[in-house]
Design a protein around this motif. Structure first.
Motif, PDB file in Angstrom:
ATOM      1  N   GLN A  14       0.827  -1.203   0.000  1.00 35.75           N
ATOM      2  CA  GLN A  14       0.000   0.000   0.000  1.00 35.75           C
ATOM      3  C   GLN A  14       0.867   1.261   0.000  1.00 35.75           C
ATOM      4  N   GLU A  15       1.920   1.259   0.808  1.00 33.86           N
ATOM      5  CA  GLU A  15       2.839   2.391   0.846  1.00 33.86           C
ATOM      6  C   GLU A  15       3.559   2.554  -0.497  1.00 33.86           C
ATOM      7  N   THR A  16       3.918   1.430  -1.116  1.00 29.45           N
ATOM      8  CA  THR A  16       4.557   1.463  -2.432  1.00 29.45           C
ATOM      9  C   THR A  16       3.673   2.153  -3.457  1.00 29.45           C
ATOM     10  N   TYR A  17       2.394   1.804  -3.481  1.00 30.07           N
ATOM     11  CA  TYR A  17       1.488   2.392  -4.459  1.00 30.07           C
ATOM     12  C   TYR A  17       1.257   3.875  -4.193  1.00 30.07           C
ATOM     13  N   LEU A  18       1.219   4.253  -2.933  1.00 30.04           N
ATOM     14  CA  LEU A  18       1.056   5.671  -2.624  1.00 30.04           C
ATOM     15  C   LEU A  18       2.283   6.465  -3.077  1.00 30.04           C
ATOM     16  N   ARG A  19       3.489   5.913  -2.810  1.00 31.61           N
ATOM     17  CA  ARG A  19       4.713   6.593  -3.247  1.00 31.61           C
ATOM     18  C   ARG A  19       4.772   6.663  -4.767  1.00 31.61           C
ATOM     19  N   ALA A  20       4.409   5.567  -5.431  1.00 31.11           N
ATOM     20  CA  ALA A  20       4.464   5.542  -6.893  1.00 31.11           C
ATOM     21  C   ALA A  20       3.443   6.499  -7.495  1.00 31.11           C
ATOM     22  N   TRP A  21       2.256   6.547  -6.910  1.00 31.63           N
ATOM     23  CA  TRP A  21       1.211   7.457  -7.405  1.00 31.63           C
ATOM     24  C   TRP A  21       1.673   8.910  -7.323  1.00 31.63           C
ATOM     25  N   LYS A  22       2.310   9.252  -6.193  1.00 32.97           N
ATOM     26  CA  LYS A  22       2.781  10.633  -6.027  1.00 32.97           C
ATOM     27  C   LYS A  22       3.906  10.973  -7.001  1.00 32.97           C
ATOM     28  N   ALA A  23       4.725   9.973  -7.348  1.00 37.10           N
ATOM     29  CA  ALA A  23       5.890  10.219  -8.204  1.00 37.10           C
ATOM     30  C   ALA A  23       5.627   9.934  -9.678  1.00 37.10           C
ATOM     31  N   TYR A  24       4.427   9.489 -10.008  1.00 39.68           N
ATOM     32  CA  TYR A  24       4.167   9.005 -11.363  1.00 39.68           C
ATOM     33  C   TYR A  24       4.341  10.094 -12.422  1.00 39.68           C
ATOM     34  N   GLY A  25       4.093  11.332 -12.052  1.00 37.48           N
ATOM     35  CA  GLY A  25       4.263  12.426 -12.997  1.00 37.48           C
ATOM     36  C   GLY A  25       5.694  12.569 -13.470  1.00 37.48           C
ATOM     37  N   GLY A  26       6.653  12.107 -12.647  1.00 34.02           N
ATOM     38  CA  GLY A  26       8.054  12.190 -13.021  1.00 34.02           C
ATOM     39  C   GLY A  26       8.601  10.913 -13.613  1.00 34.02           C
ATOM     40  N   PHE A  27       7.753   9.891 -13.783  1.00 32.01           N
ATOM     41  CA  PHE A  27       8.201   8.627 -14.374  1.00 32.01           C
ATOM     42  C   PHE A  27       8.447   8.823 -15.866  1.00 32.01           C
ATOM     43  N   LYS A  28       9.691   8.639 -16.292  1.00 35.13           N
ATOM     44  CA  LYS A  28      10.081   8.957 -17.671  1.00 35.13           C
ATOM     45  C   LYS A  28      10.162   7.727 -18.570  1.00 35.13           C
ATOM     46  N   GLY A  29       9.842   6.541 -18.032  1.00 37.60           N
ATOM     47  CA  GLY A  29       9.846   5.351 -18.862  1.00 37.60           C
ATOM     48  C   GLY A  29      11.220   4.834 -19.217  1.00 37.60           C
ATOM     49  N   GLN A  30      12.250   5.240 -18.447  1.00 37.23           N
ATOM     50  CA  GLN A  30      13.598   4.740 -18.727  1.00 37.23           C
ATOM     51  C   GLN A  30      13.731   3.252 -18.393  1.00 37.23           C
ATOM     52  N   SER A  31      12.855   2.762 -17.520  1.00 39.17           N
ATOM     53  CA  SER A  31      12.710   1.330 -17.261  1.00 39.17           C
ATOM     54  C   SER A  31      11.230   1.006 -17.412  1.00 39.17           C
ATOM     55  N   SER A  32      10.881  -0.264 -17.341  1.00 37.13           N
ATOM     56  CA  SER A  32       9.462  -0.620 -17.389  1.00 37.13           C
ATOM     57  C   SER A  32       8.785  -0.170 -16.101  1.00 37.13           C
ATOM     58  N   LEU A  33       7.474   0.017 -16.161  1.00 39.66           N
ATOM     59  CA  LEU A  33       6.731   0.393 -14.962  1.00 39.66           C
ATOM     60  C   LEU A  33       6.885  -0.683 -13.884  1.00 39.66           C
ATOM     61  N   ARG A  34       6.914  -1.949 -14.301  1.00 36.44           N
ATOM     62  CA  ARG A  34       7.081  -3.053 -13.345  1.00 36.44           C
ATOM     63  C   ARG A  34       8.401  -2.923 -12.589  1.00 36.44           C
ATOM     64  N   THR A  35       9.483  -2.671 -13.326  1.00 37.70           N
ATOM     65  CA  THR A  35      10.790  -2.504 -12.685  1.00 37.70           C
ATOM     66  C   THR A  35      10.785  -1.310 -11.745  1.00 37.70           C
ATOM     67  N   TRP A  36      10.179  -0.223 -12.181  1.00 38.88           N
ATOM     68  CA  TRP A  36      10.091   0.989 -11.358  1.00 38.88           C
ATOM     69  C   TRP A  36       9.334   0.707 -10.060  1.00 38.88           C
ATOM     70  N   LEU A  37       8.242  -0.026 -10.157  1.00 40.39           N
ATOM     71  CA  LEU A  37       7.469  -0.361  -8.952  1.00 40.39           C
ATOM     72  C   LEU A  37       8.265  -1.263  -8.012  1.00 40.39           C
ATOM     73  N   TYR A  38       8.996  -2.221  -8.573  1.00 40.42           N
ATOM     74  CA  TYR A  38       9.834  -3.085  -7.734  1.00 40.42           C
ATOM     75  C   TYR A  38      10.908  -2.273  -7.010  1.00 40.42           C
ATOM     76  N   ARG A  39      11.465  -1.280  -7.675  1.00 38.21           N
ATOM     77  CA  ARG A  39      12.459  -0.429  -7.024  1.00 38.21           C
ATOM     78  C   ARG A  39      11.851   0.283  -5.834  1.00 38.21           C
ATOM     79  N   ILE A  40      10.673   0.851  -6.037  1.00 36.90           N
ATOM     80  CA  ILE A  40      10.011   1.566  -4.948  1.00 36.90           C
ATOM     81  C   ILE A  40       9.657   0.603  -3.820  1.00 36.90           C
ATOM     82  N   ALA A  41       9.141  -0.578  -4.163  1.00 36.85           N
ATOM     83  CA  ALA A  41       8.763  -1.570  -3.152  1.00 36.85           C
ATOM     84  C   ALA A  41       9.978  -2.023  -2.349  1.00 36.85           C
ATOM     85  N   THR A  42      11.086  -2.267  -3.040  1.00 32.05           N
ATOM     86  CA  THR A  42      12.293  -2.728  -2.355  1.00 32.05           C
ATOM     87  C   THR A  42      12.779  -1.695  -1.353  1.00 32.05           C
ATOM     88  N   ASN A  43      12.827  -0.436  -1.761  1.00 34.76           N
ATOM     89  CA  ASN A  43      13.296   0.608  -0.850  1.00 34.76           C
ATOM     90  C   ASN A  43      12.301   0.884   0.271  1.00 34.76           C
TER      91      ASN A  43
END
Length: 335
Positions: A52-81
């Protein structure tokens, strides 16, 4: 830009078009992210909060997601941290065998240690890959023995091992994800592997999948022995080196005769019909939910979730988790 209210997990947020896009693309990854957070923490409840915290962080940062990696990889990065931050202040979650004590005498008193944050089981409904080719690898990565072994590692070692060996990320990708160097990641992985080897075998290539005929047959006979209160029958089902443990009790027991004696000495059932089971699966393994009779009401109530390791020669390990509810497994509150 259009607006409105949207549900993000259990949280209602003010949504715009970009939020709809984020939810549409991110939601399919929720189950695998929960399995990832479970591997990191050993707790379903902690994993749900961290996703739940991962999705909240990702939602807040999604405007800055530039697609340099896949969305799945980006979410895993946020979840791991998110997991690494949370684990800084949390104890590891062991099983009784992980406490370092020798096996117990089955006729001795049993001691519950509710202060220990025990490892928890994972219902398989939370790790349901749609690609059949990933099912075997997915099951192996959430097996109890593997998740329990991960608990011997530091949080960063856990993260590196899971990202490198479960998700098959490159060392450079892991380094970028956790803010480290490739050399440091390789060193962490080497130390993690050494500690896992020292902690004991984390995987058993002989384990039968829960839907195999061998596992289903042993599960049927196991349930029949308990429900008919023919405890002596259990001797025939266990391997010679079988282990039984039942958190929050801190003892563990080895060998069929000791397991049977433990059941006879400490099982609250007294006769056939006192115990009833529902077959299920957990951690990619066969499992059975035990309901015990309440003599005052005549109702069978939740007592334990038995998660089994099954080899061709028999049941090699049972972890009987004491549980007051099977709600997370989608099972009835009583029978």
């Amino acid at each position: 830009m259009s607006g409105g209210l949207r549900k993000l997990g259990q949280v209602t947020v003010l949504a715009h078009e970009t939020d709809d896009e984020f939810l549409l693309k991110a939601e399919p990854h929720r189950r695998e992210l929960l399995a990832h957070c479970y591997r990191m923490t050993g707790s379903l409840h902690d994993a749900e909060d961290l996703v739940q915290e991962t999705y909240l962080r990702a939602w807040k940062a999604y405007g800055g997601f530039k697609g340099q990696s896949s969305l799945r990889t980006w979410l895993y990065r946020i979840a791991t941290n998110t997991c690494l931050t949370a684990l800084d202040s949390r104890q590891r979650r062991p099983l009784p065998t992980g406490l370092g004590a020798p096996s117990s005498d089955p006729v001795d008193d049993i001691t519950a240690r509710d202060e220990v944050p025990w490892l928890e089981p994972l219902p398989d409904q939370y790790d349901d890959p749609t690609d059949p080719s990933t099912i075997v690898a997915s099951r192996e990565s959430v097996r109890l023995a593997f998740v329990a072994a991960l608990q011997h590692l530091s949080p960063r070692q856990r993260a590196v091992l899971v990202l490198r060996e479960v998700l098959q990320w490159k060392a450079a990708e892991v380094a970028d994800a956790i803010g480290s160097s490739t050399a440091a990641v390789n060193s962490l992985l080497q130390r993690a592997r050494a500690q896992l080897d020292a902690a004991g075998p984390s995987q058993d290539d002989q384990l039968q999948p829960p839907d195999s005929p061998e596992a289903q047959d042993l599960l049927t006979r196991y349930i029949a022995a308990f429900e008919s209160y023919d405890i002596d029958k259990l001797v025939e089902l266990f391997t010679a080196d079988a282990v039984w443990e039942m958190p929050p009790f801190d003892g563990w027991y080895q060998g069929p005769e000791n397991i049977v004696l433990l059941s006879k000495t400490h099982c609250p059932a007294e006769r056939a019909g006192d115990m009833r089971f529902i077959r299920t699966t957990a951690n990619g393994q066969p499992a059975a939910a035990l309901y015990i009779i309440n003599r005052e009401t005549g109702v069978h109530e939740p007592l334990q979730m038995h998660v089994m390791s099954v080899r061709p020669d028999g049941i090699s390990h049972v972890v009987a988790f004491h549980m007051s509810s099977f709600e997370t497994f989608g099972l009835p509150a009583s029978l």
